[in-house]
Design a protein around this motif. Structure first.
Motif, PDB file in Angstrom:
ATOM      1  N   LYS A  40      69.417  41.923  26.344  1.00 53.07           N
ATOM      2  CA  LYS A  40      70.199  40.783  25.857  1.00 53.07           C
ATOM      3  C   LYS A  40      69.345  39.861  24.995  1.00 53.07           C
ATOM      4  CE  LYS A  40      71.480  37.811  28.989  1.00 53.07           C
ATOM      5  NZ  LYS A  40      72.245  37.163  30.083  1.00 53.07           N
ATOM      6  N   ALA A  41      68.102  39.679  25.374  1.00 50.96           N
ATOM      7  CA  ALA A  41      67.226  38.765  24.628  1.00 50.96           C
ATOM      8  C   ALA A  41      67.052  39.182  23.171  1.00 50.96           C
ATOM      9  CB  ALA A  41      65.864  38.684  25.306  1.00 50.96           C
ATOM     10  N   LEU A  42      67.247  40.475  22.886  1.00 46.27           N
ATOM     11  CA  LEU A  42      67.056  40.979  21.527  1.00 46.27           C
ATOM     12  C   LEU A  42      68.367  41.170  20.784  1.00 46.27           C
ATOM     13  CD1 LEU A  42      64.203  43.569  22.183  1.00 46.27           C
ATOM     14  CD2 LEU A  42      64.018  41.209  21.352  1.00 46.27           C
ATOM     15  N   ALA A  43      69.486  40.882  21.433  1.00 42.97           N
ATOM     16  CA  ALA A  43      70.775  40.964  20.753  1.00 42.97           C
ATOM     17  C   ALA A  43      70.842  39.888  19.677  1.00 42.97           C
ATOM     18  CB  ALA A  43      71.910  40.778  21.753  1.00 42.97           C
ATOM     19  N   PHE A 116      59.898  22.006  31.770  1.00 37.26           N
ATOM     20  CA  PHE A 116      61.272  22.260  31.349  1.00 37.26           C
ATOM     21  C   PHE A 116      61.591  23.732  31.597  1.00 37.26           C
ATOM     22  CE2 PHE A 116      59.914  18.773  28.532  1.00 37.26           C
ATOM     23  CZ  PHE A 116      60.952  17.866  28.702  1.00 37.26           C
ATOM     24  N   VAL A 117      62.853  24.036  31.840  1.00 37.52           N
ATOM     25  CA  VAL A 117      63.297  25.416  32.021  1.00 37.52           C
ATOM     26  C   VAL A 117      64.472  25.678  31.071  1.00 37.52           C
ATOM     27  CG1 VAL A 117      64.205  27.145  33.614  1.00 37.52           C
ATOM     28  CG2 VAL A 117      62.570  25.433  34.429  1.00 37.52           C
ATOM     29  N   VAL A 118      64.355  26.747  30.300  1.00 40.45           N
ATOM     30  CA  VAL A 118      65.377  27.135  29.323  1.00 40.45           C
ATOM     31  C   VAL A 118      65.714  28.601  29.546  1.00 40.45           C
ATOM     32  CG1 VAL A 118      65.828  27.489  26.847  1.00 40.45           C
ATOM     33  CG2 VAL A 118      64.624  25.439  27.613  1.00 40.45           C
ATOM     34  N   LEU A 119      66.980  28.952  29.388  1.00 40.68           N
ATOM     35  CA  LEU A 119      67.407  30.346  29.494  1.00 40.68           C
ATOM     36  C   LEU A 119      67.489  30.975  28.099  1.00 40.68           C
ATOM     37  CD1 LEU A 119      70.215  30.151  32.201  1.00 40.68           C
ATOM     38  CD2 LEU A 119      67.765  30.562  32.495  1.00 40.68           C
ATOM     39  N   VAL A 120      67.583  32.287  28.085  1.00 40.42           N
ATOM     40  CA  VAL A 120      67.585  32.998  26.814  1.00 40.42           C
ATOM     41  C   VAL A 120      68.992  33.227  26.265  1.00 40.42           C
ATOM     42  CG1 VAL A 120      67.748  35.371  27.672  1.00 40.42           C
ATOM     43  CG2 VAL A 120      66.353  34.888  25.657  1.00 40.42           C
ATOM     44  N   ASP A 121      70.024  32.836  27.020  1.00 42.89           N
ATOM     45  CA  ASP A 121      71.381  33.238  26.643  1.00 42.89           C
ATOM     46  C   ASP A 121      72.335  32.072  26.385  1.00 42.89           C
ATOM     47  OD1 ASP A 121      71.660  32.313  29.206  1.00 42.89           O
ATOM     48  OD2 ASP A 121      72.530  34.153  30.028  1.00 42.89           O
ATOM     49  N   GLN A 122      71.796  30.948  25.888  1.00 42.87           N
ATOM     50  CA  GLN A 122      72.631  29.782  25.579  1.00 42.87           C
ATOM     51  C   GLN A 122      72.398  29.342  24.126  1.00 42.87           C
ATOM     52  OE1 GLN A 122      71.210  27.278  28.907  1.00 42.87           O
ATOM     53  NE2 GLN A 122      73.286  27.333  29.724  1.00 42.87           N
ATOM     54  N   PRO A 123      72.797  30.131  23.161  1.00 39.63           N
ATOM     55  CA  PRO A 123      72.429  29.846  21.758  1.00 39.63           C
ATOM     56  C   PRO A 123      73.111  28.631  21.156  1.00 39.63           C
ATOM     57  CG  PRO A 123      73.969  31.677  21.845  1.00 39.63           C
ATOM     58  CD  PRO A 123      73.582  31.378  23.273  1.00 39.63           C
ATOM     59  N   LEU A 194      77.990  25.707  28.597  1.00 40.25           N
ATOM     60  CA  LEU A 194      78.977  26.596  29.215  1.00 40.25           C
ATOM     61  C   LEU A 194      79.205  27.868  28.414  1.00 40.25           C
ATOM     62  CD1 LEU A 194      81.636  23.982  30.394  1.00 40.25           C
ATOM     63  CD2 LEU A 194      79.766  25.017  31.711  1.00 40.25           C
ATOM     64  N   GLU A 195      78.719  27.915  27.175  1.00 40.18           N
ATOM     65  CA  GLU A 195      78.909  29.102  26.335  1.00 40.18           C
ATOM     66  C   GLU A 195      77.703  30.028  26.446  1.00 40.18           C
ATOM     67  OE1 GLU A 195      81.723  26.237  25.422  1.00 40.18           O
ATOM     68  OE2 GLU A 195      79.599  25.952  25.010  1.00 40.18           O
ATOM     69  N   ASP A 196      77.469  30.561  27.639  1.00 38.73           N
ATOM     70  CA  ASP A 196      76.344  31.476  27.812  1.00 38.73           C
ATOM     71  C   ASP A 196      76.802  32.908  27.535  1.00 38.73           C
ATOM     72  OD1 ASP A 196      77.954  31.632  30.029  1.00 38.73           O
ATOM     73  OD2 ASP A 196      76.314  31.946  31.435  1.00 38.73           O
ATOM     74  N   VAL A 197      75.822  33.796  27.384  1.00 41.50           N
ATOM     75  CA  VAL A 197      76.089  35.189  27.018  1.00 41.50           C
ATOM     76  C   VAL A 197      75.697  36.098  28.176  1.00 41.50           C
ATOM     77  CG1 VAL A 197      75.523  37.064  25.435  1.00 41.50           C
ATOM     78  CG2 VAL A 197      75.716  34.719  24.569  1.00 41.50           C
ATOM     79  N   ASP A 198      76.696  36.689  28.826  1.00 43.03           N
ATOM     80  CA  ASP A 198      76.432  37.650  29.896  1.00 43.03           C
ATOM     81  C   ASP A 198      76.791  39.076  29.481  1.00 43.03           C
ATOM     82  OD1 ASP A 198      75.452  35.884  31.850  1.00 43.03           O
ATOM     83  OD2 ASP A 198      77.479  35.266  32.369  1.00 43.03           O
ATOM     84  N   PRO A 200      78.450  41.799  26.059  1.00 43.05           N
ATOM     85  CA  PRO A 200      78.652  41.904  24.611  1.00 43.05           C
ATOM     86  C   PRO A 200      79.915  41.186  24.143  1.00 43.05           C
ATOM     87  CG  PRO A 200      77.971  44.019  25.513  1.00 43.05           C
ATOM     88  CD  PRO A 200      78.232  43.121  26.684  1.00 43.05           C
ATOM     89  N   GLU A 201      80.916  41.137  25.009  1.00 47.79           N
ATOM     90  CA  GLU A 201      82.146  40.446  24.666  1.00 47.79           C
ATOM     91  C   GLU A 201      81.906  38.939  24.519  1.00 47.79           C
ATOM     92  OE1 GLU A 201      82.895  44.327  26.047  1.00 47.79           O
ATOM     93  OE2 GLU A 201      81.880  42.697  27.130  1.00 47.79           O
ATOM     94  N   ASP A 202      81.035  38.384  25.378  1.00 50.04           N
ATOM     95  CA  ASP A 202      80.693  36.973  25.258  1.00 50.04           C
ATOM     96  C   ASP A 202      80.045  36.690  23.905  1.00 50.04           C
ATOM     97  OD1 ASP A 202      81.581  36.501  27.851  1.00 50.04           O
ATOM     98  OD2 ASP A 202      79.584  36.709  28.725  1.00 50.04           O
ATOM     99  N   LEU A 203      79.153  37.568  23.498  1.00 46.73           N
ATOM    100  CA  LEU A 203      78.467  37.380  22.226  1.00 46.73           C
ATOM    101  C   LEU A 203      79.451  37.481  21.063  1.00 46.73           C
ATOM    102  CD1 LEU A 203      75.717  36.850  20.960  1.00 46.73           C
ATOM    103  CD2 LEU A 203      75.363  39.315  20.850  1.00 46.73           C
ATOM    104  N   SER A 204      80.371  38.416  21.146  1.00 40.32           N
ATOM    105  CA  SER A 204      81.393  38.557  20.103  1.00 40.32           C
ATOM    106  C   SER A 204      82.262  37.315  20.018  1.00 40.32           C
ATOM    107  CB  SER A 204      82.259  39.783  20.381  1.00 40.32           C
ATOM    108  OG  SER A 204      81.508  40.971  20.309  1.00 40.32           O
ATOM    109  N   ALA A 205      82.566  36.730  21.181  1.00 45.97           N
ATOM    110  CA  ALA A 205      83.391  35.516  21.190  1.00 45.97           C
ATOM    111  C   ALA A 205      82.677  34.363  20.504  1.00 45.97           C
ATOM    112  CB  ALA A 205      83.743  35.144  22.627  1.00 45.97           C
ATOM    113  N   LEU A 206      81.359  34.261  20.687  1.00 46.38           N
ATOM    114  CA  LEU A 206      80.601  33.201  20.025  1.00 46.38           C
ATOM    115  C   LEU A 206      80.610  33.390  18.519  1.00 46.38           C
ATOM    116  CD1 LEU A 206      77.415  32.667  22.225  1.00 46.38           C
ATOM    117  CD2 LEU A 206      79.591  31.472  22.287  1.00 46.38           C
ATOM    118  N   ARG A 207      80.599  34.641  18.097  1.00 47.01           N
ATOM    119  CA  ARG A 207      80.603  34.922  16.655  1.00 47.01           C
ATOM    120  C   ARG A 207      81.919  34.545  16.028  1.00 47.01           C
ATOM    121  NH1 ARG A 207      77.929  40.706  17.831  1.00 47.01           N
ATOM    122  NH2 ARG A 207      75.727  40.159  17.625  1.00 47.01           N
TER     123      ARG A 207
END
Length: 207
Positions: A40-43, A116-123, A194-198, A200-207
């Motif tokens: 996911k980090a490289l998507a 600080f703590v940051v996640l990789v899936d909240q663009p 709230l718009e995190d990526v779990d 591929p569909e989540d990522l498509s929705a952000l696009r």
């Protein structure tokens, strides 16, 4: 030549100071991304890997950015476009998010007043919101701060040093959310949490 050498020394000193920021950032990127089905980090989102976006977000909080890798540890540094201050690998990544937090905290310098703590899936995290988190932690580094999720605190978050022993007791796929709630973390509005990526569909929705 003398001027060049002097400039290089000043740049080296400035870089060393930045690398020893008393409020570093941990970017958690060690998971297997099972729901996503691949790294996911490289998507890519907006022509950059999600990891690059996370490193950019972390730089808004601190000059000392540490990426925690695990499942695909050797691959992430090769594919990332934006370079953190350091890459930190944990072999305990199958144990979940708690293992990533512990691995990162084990590397923090004694001068660090918090992290600080940051996640990789909240663009979609808002720059202004991250700025509020940064400023709040620097003005009151003894207090915990976290993004406001409505009924609970969450990441991005700031963990003062006194809270670290409790974080080190976490097990499994637990983050620090419950600890932040119990500690009375001050919650800040950060658009995009709230718009995190779990998937591929989540990522498509952000696009």
């Amino acid at each position: 030549m003398v001027a060049d050498n002097g400039q290089r020394r000043r740049q080296a000193c400035a870089a060393a100071f930045r690398a020893k920021d008393t409020l570093p950032v941990l970017v958690l990127a060690a998971g297997a991304s099972r729901r996503f089905g691949r790294a996911k980090a490289l998507a890519h989102w907006r022509d950059r890997p999600l990891l690059d976006h996370a490193v950019g977000q972390a730089r808004q909080l601190s000059a000392d950015v540490r990426v925690i890798t695990g499942c695909r540890g050797p691959l992430l540094p090769l594919r990332a476009g934006r370079r953190p201050s350091s890459w930190l690998h944990t072999d305990d990544w199958p144990r979940g998010m708690s293992a990533s937090l512990k691995a990162g905290m084990d590397t923090l310098p004694s001068t660090a007043r918090g992290v600080f703590v940051v996640l990789v899936d909240q663009p979609l995290l808002d720059r202004d919101g991250l700025g509020r988190l940064r400023d709040a932690a620097r003005q009151a580094p003894e207090r915990p701060f976290a993004a406001d999720y409505g009924e609970r605190p969450g990441v991005p978050a700031y963990l003062p040093r006194w809270l670290w022993p409790a974080v080190l007791t976490l097990e499994g796929d637990q983050g620090a959310g419950k600890l932040l709630a119990a500690a009375g973390a001050w919650r800040l509005p950060i658009s995009g949490v709230l718009e995190d990526v779990d998937t591929p569909e989540d990522l498509s929705a952000l696009r």
